[in-house]
Scaffold this active site. Structure first.
Site, PDB file in Angstrom:
ATOM      1  N   LYS A  65       0.836  -1.217   0.000  1.00 44.49           N
ATOM      2  CA  LYS A  65       0.000   0.000   0.000  1.00 44.49           C
ATOM      3  C   LYS A  65       0.865   1.260   0.000  1.00 44.49           C
ATOM      4  O   LYS A  65       0.628   2.183  -0.784  1.00 44.49           O
ATOM      5  CB  LYS A  65      -0.913  -0.020   1.244  1.00 44.49           C
ATOM      6  CG  LYS A  65      -1.993  -1.094   1.167  1.00 44.49           C
ATOM      7  CD  LYS A  65      -2.816  -1.168   2.414  1.00 44.49           C
ATOM      8  CE  LYS A  65      -2.117  -1.806   3.591  1.00 44.49           C
ATOM      9  NZ  LYS A  65      -1.761  -3.218   3.416  1.00 44.49           N
ATOM     10  N   ILE A  66       1.875   1.302   0.884  1.00 39.82           N
ATOM     11  CA  ILE A  66       2.693   2.519   0.997  1.00 39.82           C
ATOM     12  C   ILE A  66       3.656   2.639  -0.187  1.00 39.82           C
ATOM     13  O   ILE A  66       3.714   3.683  -0.857  1.00 39.82           O
ATOM     14  CB  ILE A  66       3.456   2.539   2.344  1.00 39.82           C
ATOM     15  CG1 ILE A  66       2.457   2.600   3.509  1.00 39.82           C
ATOM     16  CG2 ILE A  66       4.431   3.703   2.397  1.00 39.82           C
ATOM     17  CD1 ILE A  66       3.070   2.384   4.881  1.00 39.82           C
ATOM     18  N   PRO A  95       7.803  -4.871   5.151  1.00 44.95           N
ATOM     19  CA  PRO A  95       7.661  -5.034   6.602  1.00 44.95           C
ATOM     20  C   PRO A  95       8.946  -5.625   7.183  1.00 44.95           C
ATOM     21  O   PRO A  95       9.801  -6.107   6.429  1.00 44.95           O
ATOM     22  CB  PRO A  95       6.514  -6.043   6.727  1.00 44.95           C
ATOM     23  CG  PRO A  95       6.522  -6.803   5.450  1.00 44.95           C
ATOM     24  CD  PRO A  95       7.084  -5.900   4.390  1.00 44.95           C
ATOM     25  N   ARG A 114      10.911  -0.149   8.927  1.00 43.49           N
ATOM     26  CA  ARG A 114      11.306  -0.485  10.297  1.00 43.49           C
ATOM     27  C   ARG A 114      12.824  -0.404  10.378  1.00 43.49           C
ATOM     28  O   ARG A 114      13.520  -0.757   9.420  1.00 43.49           O
ATOM     29  CB  ARG A 114      10.851  -1.901  10.681  1.00 43.49           C
ATOM     30  CG  ARG A 114       9.350  -2.019  10.972  1.00 43.49           C
ATOM     31  CD  ARG A 114       8.951  -1.330  12.283  1.00 43.49           C
ATOM     32  NE  ARG A 114       7.531  -1.442  12.560  1.00 43.49           N
ATOM     33  CZ  ARG A 114       6.604  -0.559  12.213  1.00 43.49           C
ATOM     34  NH1 ARG A 114       6.947   0.540  11.548  1.00 43.49           N
ATOM     35  NH2 ARG A 114       5.348  -0.751  12.534  1.00 43.49           N
ATOM     36  N   GLU A 124      15.487   2.141  18.266  1.00 45.57           N
ATOM     37  CA  GLU A 124      14.665   3.321  18.571  1.00 45.57           C
ATOM     38  C   GLU A 124      13.837   3.179  19.852  1.00 45.57           C
ATOM     39  O   GLU A 124      13.464   4.185  20.453  1.00 45.57           O
ATOM     40  CB  GLU A 124      13.732   3.650  17.404  1.00 45.57           C
ATOM     41  CG  GLU A 124      12.615   2.643  17.172  1.00 45.57           C
ATOM     42  CD  GLU A 124      11.678   3.075  16.041  1.00 45.57           C
ATOM     43  OE1 GLU A 124      12.157   3.398  14.959  1.00 45.57           O
ATOM     44  OE2 GLU A 124      10.462   3.060  16.261  1.00 45.57           O
ATOM     45  N   HIS A 176      10.108   8.519  14.072  1.00 48.92           N
ATOM     46  CA  HIS A 176       8.946   7.665  13.774  1.00 48.92           C
ATOM     47  C   HIS A 176       7.646   8.484  13.727  1.00 48.92           C
ATOM     48  O   HIS A 176       6.720   8.243  14.502  1.00 48.92           O
ATOM     49  CB  HIS A 176       8.831   6.533  14.805  1.00 48.92           C
ATOM     50  CG  HIS A 176       8.202   5.297  14.232  1.00 48.92           C
ATOM     51  ND1 HIS A 176       8.711   4.041  14.449  1.00 48.92           N
ATOM     52  CD2 HIS A 176       7.114   5.130  13.441  1.00 48.92           C
ATOM     53  CE1 HIS A 176       7.950   3.152  13.822  1.00 48.92           C
ATOM     54  NE2 HIS A 176       6.972   3.787  13.203  1.00 48.92           N
TER      55      HIS A 176
END
Ligand code: NAD
Length: 333
Positions: free
Chosen positions: A155-156, A207, A235, A264, A296
């Site tokens: 999607k992104i 992902p 990520r 992070e 983020h």
């Protein structure tokens, strides 16, 4: 009525979740603590735990949740790498997430990082505030005509490809699944090595999985065009940060824009402005003139946070009523 323990709460979570839960009868209890094995006891007596990207729903935390009566873990984010899904399933804990809340938010931000980094907007902002209007060091490149490599065209990534095509970039894509929206743009699907060796800008949108951990390592960086730009809004662990620092020091990697960082959890979403950052890699990254780090925030738009809150609250309601859970996460086959 579901009793829900909300972990890693920030003021905006409370505002949007309370608004979405109004009239549903669900009781939301807010905790600032991150979910870890040590804090999981806070959820005792709650039907559900609602968590975010840097919570740790590992085996120990999940066992404590189950002992306390929690049978639903609701991620208020797309990624679910912070949950040990097979262990959850074994314990009879259902896991849901928010697969799509606003892919536009993240895609637009990824391109924003690209432009800010390319045209040195943060440097220019600081310089002008000091009364320095020189242009030295601010030269960028036209995006038009450049080759952009999109790793992960879901999607992104699909939206990033579309925006960049609008700039007149040639698009190279890498994904096991072909997104017809991308091929319609004229994007060519190629292997990762070819994408890396041909792209002027590489943007990561896959992902985090065992396969994508350190996908961008020393070998991959060695394949990239000298001086290329690397953007990561997926990520942190998709990049081997140590190898990236070396590639920046040698000048091989032209620039780096990251909204996510391997370690992070310790720092992001917190104020460290009066404290010492002990992470030498993060501190080193912050010293490069050709590196842009943000904490983020790619998802952080009104539309996205509203959609996340509504989807999560709908999951509570569906779970309580025994209705199908379209956003349920299953362990890998
Ligand atoms: P998506 O599931 O729609 O797309 C992910 C794509 O990556 C899929 O097409 C999948 O086939 C592909 N993929 C999987 N393994 C791959 C590999 N080894 N190489 C190349 N492609 C691979 O997910 P999405 O909604 O586009 O989100 C992508 C990721 O962005 C999420 O998993 C999440 O980690 C991250 N994200 C970050 C933020 C942020 O605020 N920075 C916000 C939302 C999502």
């Amino acid at each position: 009525m579901m009793r829900v323990a909300v972990f890693s709460t920030k003021p905006y979570d409370r505002t949007f979740l309370d608004a979405a839960a109004e009239g549903t009868g669900h009781e939301l209890h807010y905790f600032e603590a991150r979910l870890t094995a040590d804090t999981a006891g806070l959820a005792r007596g709650h039907d559900a735990a609602c968590i975010f990207v840097n919570d740790e729903a590992d085996a120990d935390a999940l066992r404590t949740l189950k002992e306390g009566g929690t049978t639903l873990v609701a991620c208020r984010c797309a990624g679910f790498n912070q949950v040990d899904v097979p262990v959850a399933k074994g314990l009879g804990i259902t896991v849901v997430r928010v697969p799509a809340y606003s892919p536009h938010a993240v895609a637009e931000y990824a391109v924003g990082l690209m432009l800010a980094l390319n045209r040195h907007v943060p440097r220019a902002y600081n310089r002008v505030r000091e009364g320095n209007f020189m242009l030295d060091g601010l030269m960028g490149f036209d995006m038009f005509g450049k080759t952009a490599g999109v790793v992960g065209t879901g999607k992104i990534g699909g939206l990033v490809a579309k925006i960049l095509r609008g700039f007149g970039c040639e698009i190279l894509a890498h994904d096991a699944y072909v997104n017809p929206d991308c091929t319609a743009l004229g994007a060519g699907y190629v292997g990762l090595d070819e994408l890396l060796s041909r792209s002027d800008v590489v943007s990561l949108h896959c992902p985090l999985t065992p396969e994508t951990r350190h996908l961008i390592n020393a070998r991959a960086l060695g394949l990239m065009k000298p001086g290329a730009m690397l953007i990561n809004t997926s990520r942190g662990d998709v990049i081997d940060t140590g190898a990236v620092v070396e590639a920046l020091k040698s000048g091989r990697l032209g620039s780096l824009g990251i909204d996510v960082y391997e370690e992070e959890e310790r720092y992001f979403f917190e104020d460290f402005s009066s404290r010492v950052i002990e992470d030498d890699v993060l501190a080193r990254l912050l010293t490069f003139p050709n590196v842009l780090v943000t904490g983020h925030q790619a998802f952080f738009t009104r539309e996205a946070i509203g959609n996340i809150a509504q989807t999560v609250v709908d999951s509570f309601t569906n779970y309580e009523k025994g209705l199908p859970l379209p956003n349920k996460v299953e362990p890998p086959a």
